[in-house]
Design a protein around this motif. Structure first.
Motif, PDB file in Angstrom:
ATOM      1  N   ALA A 109      -1.458 -30.630 -31.791  1.00  0.00           N
ATOM      2  CA  ALA A 109      -1.668 -32.083 -31.738  1.00  0.00           C
ATOM      3  C   ALA A 109      -0.357 -32.858 -31.662  1.00  0.00           C
ATOM      4  CB  ALA A 109      -2.457 -32.535 -32.964  1.00  0.00           C
ATOM      5  N   GLN A 110       0.740 -32.217 -32.075  1.00  0.00           N
ATOM      6  CA  GLN A 110       2.016 -32.954 -32.129  1.00  0.00           C
ATOM      7  C   GLN A 110       2.710 -33.076 -30.786  1.00  0.00           C
ATOM      8  OE1 GLN A 110       4.357 -31.095 -35.236  1.00  0.00           O
ATOM      9  NE2 GLN A 110       3.605 -32.540 -36.777  1.00  0.00           N
ATOM     10  N   ASP A 111       2.240 -32.327 -29.807  1.00  0.00           N
ATOM     11  CA  ASP A 111       2.921 -32.291 -28.513  1.00  0.00           C
ATOM     12  C   ASP A 111       1.881 -32.489 -27.414  1.00  0.00           C
ATOM     13  OD1 ASP A 111       4.004 -31.488 -26.078  1.00  0.00           O
ATOM     14  OD2 ASP A 111       5.254 -29.933 -26.976  1.00  0.00           O
ATOM     15  N   ARG A 112       1.972 -33.632 -26.706  1.00  0.00           N
ATOM     16  CA  ARG A 112       0.921 -33.965 -25.735  1.00  0.00           C
ATOM     17  C   ARG A 112       0.777 -32.924 -24.617  1.00  0.00           C
ATOM     18  NH1 ARG A 112      -0.839 -39.157 -26.866  1.00  0.00           N
ATOM     19  NH2 ARG A 112       0.697 -40.531 -27.819  1.00  0.00           N
ATOM     20  N   VAL A 113       1.881 -32.260 -24.260  1.00  0.00           N
ATOM     21  CA  VAL A 113       1.782 -31.248 -23.205  1.00  0.00           C
ATOM     22  C   VAL A 113       1.032 -30.019 -23.738  1.00  0.00           C
ATOM     23  CG1 VAL A 113       3.078 -29.671 -21.712  1.00  0.00           C
ATOM     24  CG2 VAL A 113       3.798 -32.062 -21.931  1.00  0.00           C
ATOM     25  N   ASP A 266     -19.854 -41.372 -13.839  1.00  0.00           N
ATOM     26  CA  ASP A 266     -21.053 -40.517 -13.746  1.00  0.00           C
ATOM     27  C   ASP A 266     -21.459 -39.921 -15.094  1.00  0.00           C
ATOM     28  OD1 ASP A 266     -19.122 -38.631 -14.233  1.00  0.00           O
ATOM     29  OD2 ASP A 266     -19.491 -37.444 -12.416  1.00  0.00           O
ATOM     30  N   GLY A 267     -20.786 -40.326 -16.176  1.00  0.00           N
ATOM     31  CA  GLY A 267     -21.160 -39.838 -17.511  1.00  0.00           C
ATOM     32  C   GLY A 267     -20.392 -38.596 -17.947  1.00  0.00           C
ATOM     33  N   ALA A 268     -19.632 -37.989 -17.014  1.00  0.00           N
ATOM     34  CA  ALA A 268     -18.831 -36.808 -17.389  1.00  0.00           C
ATOM     35  C   ALA A 268     -17.664 -37.245 -18.270  1.00  0.00           C
ATOM     36  CB  ALA A 268     -18.313 -36.112 -16.139  1.00  0.00           C
ATOM     37  N   LEU A 269     -17.210 -36.331 -19.130  1.00  0.00           N
ATOM     38  CA  LEU A 269     -16.148 -36.655 -20.089  1.00  0.00           C
ATOM     39  C   LEU A 269     -14.835 -35.967 -19.737  1.00  0.00           C
ATOM     40  CD1 LEU A 269     -18.190 -36.255 -23.410  1.00  0.00           C
ATOM     41  CD2 LEU A 269     -17.535 -38.405 -22.276  1.00  0.00           C
ATOM     42  N   LEU A 270     -13.737 -36.692 -19.931  1.00  0.00           N
ATOM     43  CA  LEU A 270     -12.405 -36.092 -19.940  1.00  0.00           C
ATOM     44  C   LEU A 270     -11.914 -36.189 -21.380  1.00  0.00           C
ATOM     45  CD1 LEU A 270     -10.630 -37.793 -16.867  1.00  0.00           C
ATOM     46  CD2 LEU A 270     -11.718 -35.538 -16.951  1.00  0.00           C
ATOM     47  N   VAL A 271     -11.198 -35.147 -21.844  1.00  0.00           N
ATOM     48  CA  VAL A 271     -10.624 -35.236 -23.188  1.00  0.00           C
ATOM     49  C   VAL A 271      -9.282 -35.933 -23.083  1.00  0.00           C
ATOM     50  CG1 VAL A 271     -10.009 -33.964 -25.260  1.00  0.00           C
ATOM     51  CG2 VAL A 271     -11.601 -32.981 -23.645  1.00  0.00           C
ATOM     52  N   ASN A 272      -9.041 -36.896 -23.943  1.00  0.00           N
ATOM     53  CA  ASN A 272      -7.731 -37.545 -23.970  1.00  0.00           C
ATOM     54  C   ASN A 272      -6.832 -36.860 -24.991  1.00  0.00           C
ATOM     55  OD1 ASN A 272      -5.578 -39.348 -23.736  1.00  0.00           O
ATOM     56  ND2 ASN A 272      -6.443 -40.739 -25.256  1.00  0.00           N
ATOM     57  N   GLU A 273      -7.221 -36.881 -26.238  1.00  0.00           N
ATOM     58  CA  GLU A 273      -6.388 -36.253 -27.256  1.00  0.00           C
ATOM     59  C   GLU A 273      -7.229 -36.001 -28.499  1.00  0.00           C
ATOM     60  OE1 GLU A 273      -3.225 -38.722 -28.738  1.00  0.00           O
ATOM     61  OE2 GLU A 273      -4.533 -40.417 -29.148  1.00  0.00           O
ATOM     62  N   PHE A 274      -6.690 -35.206 -29.410  1.00  0.00           N
ATOM     63  CA  PHE A 274      -7.371 -35.074 -30.702  1.00  0.00           C
ATOM     64  C   PHE A 274      -6.389 -35.372 -31.817  1.00  0.00           C
ATOM     65  CE2 PHE A 274      -6.140 -31.165 -32.985  1.00  0.00           C
ATOM     66  CZ  PHE A 274      -5.402 -30.496 -32.023  1.00  0.00           C
ATOM     67  N   ALA A 275      -6.942 -35.826 -32.928  1.00  0.00           N
ATOM     68  CA  ALA A 275      -6.142 -36.080 -34.114  1.00  0.00           C
ATOM     69  C   ALA A 275      -6.602 -35.078 -35.173  1.00  0.00           C
ATOM     70  CB  ALA A 275      -6.364 -37.499 -34.605  1.00  0.00           C
ATOM     71  N   PRO A 276      -5.657 -34.304 -35.761  1.00  0.00           N
ATOM     72  CA  PRO A 276      -6.036 -33.264 -36.727  1.00  0.00           C
ATOM     73  C   PRO A 276      -6.231 -33.860 -38.117  1.00  0.00           C
ATOM     74  CG  PRO A 276      -3.674 -33.214 -36.429  1.00  0.00           C
ATOM     75  CD  PRO A 276      -4.199 -34.335 -35.545  1.00  0.00           C
ATOM     76  N   ARG A 277      -7.156 -34.805 -38.197  1.00  0.00           N
ATOM     77  CA  ARG A 277      -7.320 -35.581 -39.434  1.00  0.00           C
ATOM     78  C   ARG A 277      -8.539 -36.471 -39.269  1.00  0.00           C
ATOM     79  NH1 ARG A 277      -6.034 -40.379 -37.217  1.00  0.00           N
ATOM     80  NH2 ARG A 277      -4.314 -40.442 -35.732  1.00  0.00           N
ATOM     81  N   VAL A 278      -8.884 -37.177 -40.349  1.00  0.00           N
ATOM     82  CA  VAL A 278      -9.875 -38.245 -40.241  1.00  0.00           C
ATOM     83  C   VAL A 278      -9.345 -39.289 -39.258  1.00  0.00           C
ATOM     84  CG1 VAL A 278     -10.978 -37.932 -42.474  1.00  0.00           C
ATOM     85  CG2 VAL A 278      -8.854 -39.269 -42.321  1.00  0.00           C
ATOM     86  N   HIS A 279     -10.253 -40.055 -38.678  1.00  0.00           N
ATOM     87  CA  HIS A 279      -9.873 -40.893 -37.527  1.00  0.00           C
ATOM     88  C   HIS A 279     -10.406 -42.306 -37.687  1.00  0.00           C
ATOM     89  CE1 HIS A 279      -9.818 -41.936 -33.132  1.00  0.00           C
ATOM     90  NE2 HIS A 279      -8.724 -41.201 -33.177  1.00  0.00           N
ATOM     91  N   ASN A 280      -9.631 -43.265 -37.236  1.00  0.00           N
ATOM     92  CA  ASN A 280     -10.017 -44.685 -37.328  1.00  0.00           C
ATOM     93  C   ASN A 280     -11.409 -44.937 -36.726  1.00  0.00           C
ATOM     94  OD1 ASN A 280      -8.082 -47.741 -36.553  1.00  0.00           O
ATOM     95  ND2 ASN A 280     -10.107 -47.516 -37.464  1.00  0.00           N
ATOM     96  N   SER A 281     -11.741 -44.236 -35.656  1.00  0.00           N
ATOM     97  CA  SER A 281     -13.046 -44.476 -35.028  1.00  0.00           C
ATOM     98  C   SER A 281     -14.188 -43.843 -35.828  1.00  0.00           C
ATOM     99  CB  SER A 281     -13.065 -43.965 -33.585  1.00  0.00           C
ATOM    100  OG  SER A 281     -13.080 -42.555 -33.556  1.00  0.00           O
TER     101      SER A 281
END
Ligand SMILES: Nc1ncnc2c1ncn2[C@@H]1O[C@H](COP(=O)(O)OP(=O)(O)O)[C@@H](O)[C@H]1O
Ligand SMILES: [Mg+2]
Length: 364
Positions: A109-113, A266-281
């Motif tokens: 999670a710490q490195d976007r690549v 079309d409703g398909a999903l792309l993943v943007n990122e994940f947070a290894p923790r509880v999340h604001n959303s």
């Protein structure tokens, strides 16, 4: 015997949290409710989490004495933000502490690549991207990914910080300078219809619980509003669940994570990122689920059974940024609005000061 389990941490044990912000505060409140003591490690004096925790070590995250003490007193240690230095977690582990989520989730999670490569390698679609270490990489990247493309620092970014749009090759030098020439990623623009997220947990026994999809509105890279459960097709919901399950399992993850998603037309999903923790959303779960994301995280890392993740109400969550929190009297007087304030002493423009959950009946 049904209902009997062997916890990593029974009530009365101490749970350590690296980080003293609002997520640490809400984790500490949830832990206290289950009979735990919480020890916070944060470099910050008078932090939001410290003021509800049993004890606080104010020290640098890599302070040897503080890490030794945390490892000594805690049955399990977790973190409330993803930029805790990896060596701190390694040190805790070497000292015999049980740290959850583990080092591989943190590293990814710490490195976007690394993060986007992880998703791709496991068959989860992301935007097209390329690593950047020179302005030339940006010029070549624009040719392949199209313009505009989004340049982001590989590490340490949050709330849209460390990001700049690049419209054309002529802007490459200036864009790279804007992010101080640090290692970066260039991403194709996602033409999403809306942003969604999924908050999910995995317990020590491998059980998984996922909250329903949440729809998120960002402004200037910062979350403004979440609505849950999001109205989405069965297919979209199933894809989100698959993404959550795969991420949790491939990382051998223990605890709650938040996965940010782009929904295409079309409703398909792309993943943007994940947070290894509880999340604001996932803050809406505080008032609409029997077991909210904070308690769920504590249950997971303590080796308790996960709780149910079905909501009993629909929610609109709004972040109170900066001066928004000055409206607390009005908000406190509003029926069906649940107010959460983080106890931050200083108001700064855009700073997350609290949030409000407005409850509605679930759509039938
Ligand atoms: N490739 C992209 N295409 C279009 N918008 C993007 C892209 N990446 C990020 N964004 C927008 O910027 C916001 C913040 O970016 P994100 O990658 O989530 O970084 P952060 O770690 O700061 O949250 C996203 O929620 C989204 O609104
Ligand atoms: Mg984000």
């Amino acid at each position: 015997m049904a209902g009997v389990f062997d916890p990593a941490a029974p009530p009365g044990a101490t749970i350590g949290i690296l980080g003293g912000g609002q997520l640490g505060r809400m984790l500490a409140l949830a832990a206290a409710r289950l009979g735990f003591d919480v020890a916070i490690l944060t470099p910050e004096d008078d932090s939001p989490a410290a003021r509800v925790a049993a004890r606080t070590l104010v020290a640098d995250y890599q302070d040897a004495g503080a890490l030794t003490e945390l490892a000594r007193c805690c049955s399990v240690v977790t973190y409330e933000f993803e930029n805790v230095p990896a060596p701190a977690v390694e040190r805790l582990t070497a000292l015999g502490a049980r740290v959850a989520p583990g080092a591989s989730a943190l590293e990814t999670a710490q490195d976007r690549v690394k993060e986007k490569s992880f998703f791709e390698a496991n068959g989860m679609p992301t935007v097209a991207f390329t690593p950047v270490t020179t302005p030339g990489d940006i010029v070549r990247g624009l040719r392949r990914l199209g313009a505009p493309a989004l340049l982001k620092t590989r590490r340490e970014g949050y709330d849209g910080k460390g990001q700049v749009w690049v419209e054309a090759a002529e802007e490459a030098e200036a864009a790279f300078a804007t992010i101080s020439g640090v290692p970066a990623i260039l991403e194709a623009r996602a033409d999403f219809r809306r942003e969604l997220s999924v908050i999910a947990a995995r317990g020590r026994d491998g059980a998984i619980a996922a909250y329903p999809l949440t729809e998120n509105r960002h402004e200037g890279g910062v979350l403004r509003r979440s609505t849950a459960p999001a109205d989405a097709s069965d297919q979209t919901r199933a894809q989100a669940l698959t993404i959550a399950r795969k991420t949790l399992e491939r990382l051998d993850y223990i605890g709650v994570l938040g996965i940010e998603l782009f929904e295409l037309p079309d409703g398909a999903l792309l993943v943007n990122e994940f947070a290894p923790r509880v999340h604001n959303s996932g803050h809406w779960t505080l008032d609409a689920c029997e077991v909210d994301q904070f308690e769920q995280h504590i249950r997971a890392i303590a080796g308790w059974p996960l709780g149910p993740a079905e909501p009993f109400a629909a929610v609109e969550m709004r972040n109170l940024l900066g001066e928004d929190a000055g409206r607390w009297q009005e908000l406190a007087a509003e029926p069906d609005a649940r107010l959460w304030l983080y106890g931050k002493r200083e108001v700064e423009p855009g700073r997350k000061m609290g949030h409000v959950n407005r409850l509605k009946p679930l759509p039938r």
